[in-house]
Design a protein around this motif. Sequence first.
Motif, PDB file in Angstrom:
ATOM      1  N   GLY A 132      90.186  53.128 -73.548  1.00  0.00           N
ATOM      2  CA  GLY A 132      91.098  52.465 -72.626  1.00  0.00           C
ATOM      3  C   GLY A 132      90.708  51.043 -72.308  1.00  0.00           C
ATOM      4  O   GLY A 132      91.502  50.300 -71.729  1.00  0.00           O
ATOM      5  N   GLY A 133      89.533  50.605 -72.658  1.00  0.00           N
ATOM      6  CA  GLY A 133      89.109  49.251 -72.373  1.00  0.00           C
ATOM      7  C   GLY A 133      88.238  49.196 -71.140  1.00  0.00           C
ATOM      8  O   GLY A 133      88.537  49.812 -70.126  1.00  0.00           O
ATOM      9  N   ASN A 134      87.164  48.437 -71.227  1.00  0.00           N
ATOM     10  CA  ASN A 134      86.205  48.376 -70.135  1.00  0.00           C
ATOM     11  C   ASN A 134      86.426  47.210 -69.182  1.00  0.00           C
ATOM     12  O   ASN A 134      85.620  46.969 -68.303  1.00  0.00           O
ATOM     13  N   PHE A 135      87.512  46.468 -69.360  1.00  0.00           N
ATOM     14  CA  PHE A 135      87.849  45.371 -68.463  1.00  0.00           C
ATOM     15  C   PHE A 135      89.186  45.609 -67.768  1.00  0.00           C
ATOM     16  O   PHE A 135      89.776  44.692 -67.210  1.00  0.00           O
ATOM     17  N   ASP A 136      89.676  46.840 -67.788  1.00  0.00           N
ATOM     18  CA  ASP A 136      90.979  47.133 -67.207  1.00  0.00           C
ATOM     19  C   ASP A 136      90.966  47.103 -65.685  1.00  0.00           C
ATOM     20  O   ASP A 136      92.006  46.929 -65.055  1.00  0.00           O
ATOM     21  N   GLY A 137      89.824  47.316 -65.073  1.00  0.00           N
ATOM     22  CA  GLY A 137      89.726  47.317 -63.623  1.00  0.00           C
ATOM     23  C   GLY A 137      88.292  47.491 -63.204  1.00  0.00           C
ATOM     24  O   GLY A 137      87.420  47.781 -64.037  1.00  0.00           O
ATOM     25  N   PRO A 138      87.975  47.325 -61.928  1.00  0.00           N
ATOM     26  CA  PRO A 138      86.581  47.410 -61.483  1.00  0.00           C
ATOM     27  C   PRO A 138      85.942  48.761 -61.751  1.00  0.00           C
ATOM     28  O   PRO A 138      84.727  48.847 -61.959  1.00  0.00           O
ATOM     29  N   GLU A 139      86.763  49.833 -61.769  1.00  0.00           N
ATOM     30  CA  GLU A 139      86.197  51.172 -61.983  1.00  0.00           C
ATOM     31  C   GLU A 139      85.629  51.335 -63.383  1.00  0.00           C
ATOM     32  O   GLU A 139      84.839  52.255 -63.631  1.00  0.00           O
ATOM     33  N   ARG A 140      86.026  50.472 -64.318  1.00  0.00           N
ATOM     34  CA  ARG A 140      85.526  50.566 -65.686  1.00  0.00           C
ATOM     35  C   ARG A 140      84.259  49.746 -65.896  1.00  0.00           C
ATOM     36  O   ARG A 140      83.673  49.771 -66.971  1.00  0.00           O
ATOM     37  N   ARG A 141      83.885  48.978 -64.905  1.00  0.00           N
ATOM     38  CA  ARG A 141      82.688  48.158 -65.041  1.00  0.00           C
ATOM     39  C   ARG A 141      81.438  48.958 -64.717  1.00  0.00           C
ATOM     40  O   ARG A 141      81.486  50.016 -64.098  1.00  0.00           O
ATOM     41  N   TYR A 156      61.493  43.656 -51.970  1.00  0.00           N
ATOM     42  CA  TYR A 156      62.394  42.579 -51.584  1.00  0.00           C
ATOM     43  C   TYR A 156      63.772  43.132 -51.218  1.00  0.00           C
ATOM     44  O   TYR A 156      64.218  44.155 -51.754  1.00  0.00           O
ATOM     45  N   GLU A 157      64.444  42.422 -50.323  1.00  0.00           N
ATOM     46  CA  GLU A 157      65.836  42.777 -50.040  1.00  0.00           C
ATOM     47  C   GLU A 157      66.677  42.498 -51.279  1.00  0.00           C
ATOM     48  O   GLU A 157      66.473  41.481 -51.946  1.00  0.00           O
ATOM     49  N   TYR A 158      67.594  43.384 -51.583  1.00  0.00           N
ATOM     50  CA  TYR A 158      68.496  43.176 -52.710  1.00  0.00           C
ATOM     51  C   TYR A 158      69.918  43.135 -52.153  1.00  0.00           C
ATOM     52  O   TYR A 158      70.571  44.160 -52.000  1.00  0.00           O
ATOM     53  N   ALA A 159      70.367  41.929 -51.818  1.00  0.00           N
ATOM     54  CA  ALA A 159      71.678  41.767 -51.178  1.00  0.00           C
ATOM     55  C   ALA A 159      72.738  41.618 -52.269  1.00  0.00           C
ATOM     56  O   ALA A 159      73.197  40.525 -52.570  1.00  0.00           O
ATOM     57  N   CYS A 160      73.125  42.719 -52.860  1.00  0.00           N
ATOM     58  CA  CYS A 160      73.989  42.692 -54.037  1.00  0.00           C
ATOM     59  C   CYS A 160      75.400  42.213 -53.719  1.00  0.00           C
ATOM     60  O   CYS A 160      76.006  41.485 -54.486  1.00  0.00           O
ATOM     61  N   HIS A 161      75.946  42.618 -52.576  1.00  0.00           N
ATOM     62  CA  HIS A 161      77.345  42.315 -52.291  1.00  0.00           C
ATOM     63  C   HIS A 161      77.552  40.917 -51.730  1.00  0.00           C
ATOM     64  O   HIS A 161      78.594  40.293 -51.971  1.00  0.00           O
ATOM     65  N   GLU A 162      76.594  40.400 -50.968  1.00  0.00           N
ATOM     66  CA  GLU A 162      76.802  39.141 -50.282  1.00  0.00           C
ATOM     67  C   GLU A 162      77.006  37.991 -51.260  1.00  0.00           C
ATOM     68  O   GLU A 162      76.152  37.696 -52.080  1.00  0.00           O
ATOM     69  N   GLY A 163      78.153  37.338 -51.180  1.00  0.00           N
ATOM     70  CA  GLY A 163      78.441  36.203 -52.053  1.00  0.00           C
ATOM     71  C   GLY A 163      78.596  36.576 -53.505  1.00  0.00           C
ATOM     72  O   GLY A 163      78.465  35.731 -54.393  1.00  0.00           O
ATOM     73  N   ASN A 164      78.879  37.840 -53.803  1.00  0.00           N
ATOM     74  CA  ASN A 164      78.977  38.292 -55.192  1.00  0.00           C
ATOM     75  C   ASN A 164      80.410  38.121 -55.685  1.00  0.00           C
ATOM     76  O   ASN A 164      81.295  38.919 -55.366  1.00  0.00           O
ATOM     77  N   TYR A 165      80.621  37.072 -56.446  1.00  0.00           N
ATOM     78  CA  TYR A 165      81.948  36.801 -56.992  1.00  0.00           C
ATOM     79  C   TYR A 165      82.059  37.227 -58.452  1.00  0.00           C
ATOM     80  O   TYR A 165      83.029  36.910 -59.123  1.00  0.00           O
ATOM     81  N   ALA A 166      81.051  37.936 -58.937  1.00  0.00           N
ATOM     82  CA  ALA A 166      81.013  38.273 -60.358  1.00  0.00           C
ATOM     83  C   ALA A 166      82.203  39.131 -60.780  1.00  0.00           C
ATOM     84  O   ALA A 166      82.798  38.903 -61.830  1.00  0.00           O
ATOM     85  N   MET A 167      82.547  40.159 -59.960  1.00  0.00           N
ATOM     86  CA  MET A 167      83.620  41.055 -60.369  1.00  0.00           C
ATOM     87  C   MET A 167      84.949  40.313 -60.498  1.00  0.00           C
ATOM     88  O   MET A 167      85.704  40.520 -61.463  1.00  0.00           O
ATOM     89  N   THR A 168      85.238  39.440 -59.542  1.00  0.00           N
ATOM     90  CA  THR A 168      86.469  38.643 -59.624  1.00  0.00           C
ATOM     91  C   THR A 168      86.471  37.804 -60.885  1.00  0.00           C
ATOM     92  O   THR A 168      87.470  37.739 -61.615  1.00  0.00           O
ATOM     93  N   GLY A 169      85.330  37.170 -61.179  1.00  0.00           N
ATOM     94  CA  GLY A 169      85.249  36.337 -62.368  1.00  0.00           C
ATOM     95  C   GLY A 169      85.381  37.125 -63.658  1.00  0.00           C
ATOM     96  O   GLY A 169      86.050  36.697 -64.599  1.00  0.00           O
ATOM     97  N   ILE A 170      84.750  38.291 -63.705  1.00  0.00           N
ATOM     98  CA  ILE A 170      84.802  39.129 -64.903  1.00  0.00           C
ATOM     99  C   ILE A 170      86.241  39.537 -65.222  1.00  0.00           C
ATOM    100  O   ILE A 170      86.729  39.391 -66.355  1.00  0.00           O
ATOM    101  N   LEU A 171      86.943  40.063 -64.219  1.00  0.00           N
ATOM    102  CA  LEU A 171      88.300  40.557 -64.446  1.00  0.00           C
ATOM    103  C   LEU A 171      89.283  39.410 -64.654  1.00  0.00           C
ATOM    104  O   LEU A 171      90.200  39.507 -65.483  1.00  0.00           O
ATOM    105  N   ALA A 172      89.117  38.301 -63.917  1.00  0.00           N
ATOM    106  CA  ALA A 172      90.006  37.151 -64.096  1.00  0.00           C
ATOM    107  C   ALA A 172      89.833  36.552 -65.485  1.00  0.00           C
ATOM    108  O   ALA A 172      90.816  36.162 -66.140  1.00  0.00           O
ATOM    109  N   GLY A 173      88.582  36.512 -65.948  1.00  0.00           N
ATOM    110  CA  GLY A 173      88.336  36.001 -67.287  1.00  0.00           C
ATOM    111  C   GLY A 173      88.975  36.870 -68.359  1.00  0.00           C
ATOM    112  O   GLY A 173      89.524  36.363 -69.349  1.00  0.00           O
ATOM    113  N   ALA A 174      88.917  38.196 -68.160  1.00  0.00           N
ATOM    114  CA  ALA A 174      89.528  39.116 -69.125  1.00  0.00           C
ATOM    115  C   ALA A 174      91.046  38.941 -69.157  1.00  0.00           C
ATOM    116  O   ALA A 174      91.666  38.955 -70.222  1.00  0.00           O
ATOM    117  N   ARG A 175      91.650  38.776 -67.958  1.00  0.00           N
ATOM    118  CA  ARG A 175      93.111  38.604 -67.909  1.00  0.00           C
ATOM    119  C   ARG A 175      93.520  37.284 -68.601  1.00  0.00           C
ATOM    120  O   ARG A 175      94.536  37.230 -69.298  1.00  0.00           O
TER     121      ARG A 175
END
Length: 356
Positions: A166-175, A315-334
């Motif tokens: 089905g493709g691994n860039f179809d939505g965030p659930e596939r990442r 160390y603290e691992y603040a994964c969500h704060e300022g994380n624009y990667a998902m938007t960039g990944i999916l926008a780039g695929a589109r």
Amino acid sequence: MDSRLLVIALATVALAGSAALPAAAQTDPAVVAKGYKAPRNAFGQPDLSGVWSNATITRLERDPKYGERLALTPAEADAIEGASDKRNARLRANTDTSIKKVDDLPECQSGAQGPACGYNAFWTDPGTRLIRIGGEARTSILTAPANGRLPTAPAAAAGRARTQLGGNFDGPERRALGERCIVGFGGTSGPPMLPVLYNNHYQIQQTRDAVVVLVEMVHDARIIRIGGAHPPAEVRTWMGDSIGRWEGDTLVVETTNLRREQGLRGPQENMKVVERFTRVSPQQILYQFEVVDPLAFAAPVKGEEALNFTKDKIYEYACHEGNYAMTGILAGARQAEKEGKAVEGARGQVKEEGGN
């Protein structure tokens, strides 16, 4: 992790079973430091508490050239670690400022190059030494099958390919789960807990009825209760449901009810993992695991790692704060789709993260 949060986490665990310590133990005496006896905590249990690291340049699967050899010669180990040191020095050098195109960026620690690199080796910490257990440098983390390779069952490989059509860039659930900040990438959260490019620290805390493993990557807190029963099979949780018991100086942990996205090397439904934590010296815990899944693997899968004591802090691992990667990944695929370009990795096998 804030000590107050850890106390709260431990206090909310459903306490069950007994902390009795059976006499039986299965650890090879040869890997225990001569004359060493694991210290006991206030509950009479072997003390596993502290901060430990599994960072290593030993790979999960063995290079076929070593055949069924589990240990390297001292000369082989020195050569591998020396070559790794030279590569690290080269990769940590300042980036050439004359480079004008992103595609010309040099190789990074993961082996990627160009825009896939992301950042250079200054930002990573994969380890610099091979795993050593009982004084022997290992050729692979896997100890079974004898060739140190994952024996993927044909049916599992076919099923895994079907899930990716089905493709691994179809939505965030596939990442990947790491990209979504759910659990650490590359299997670092476990089980089994595998080393990756950085954040390979684990903090272990114990009470009479529970053990908490705080994973530095994505700040996962894995709670292992001593005794009890697993919930019904339909109850699936990230990192699964872990129940521990003490066998002599060894903490044995059985984990079931894993979500299918966390299968070892691909989605599986009913994987069970049995882990063994044995403190074999003041500086090392021997970590052994067995993955039980006949549908996924054609033979039993076992492995061993060294958890080495460190004075470093988590160390603290603040994964969500300022994380624009998902938007960039999916926008780039589109955008690539609008331009009629194939999206790399959208069809077929996904490249594994973490290099293992």
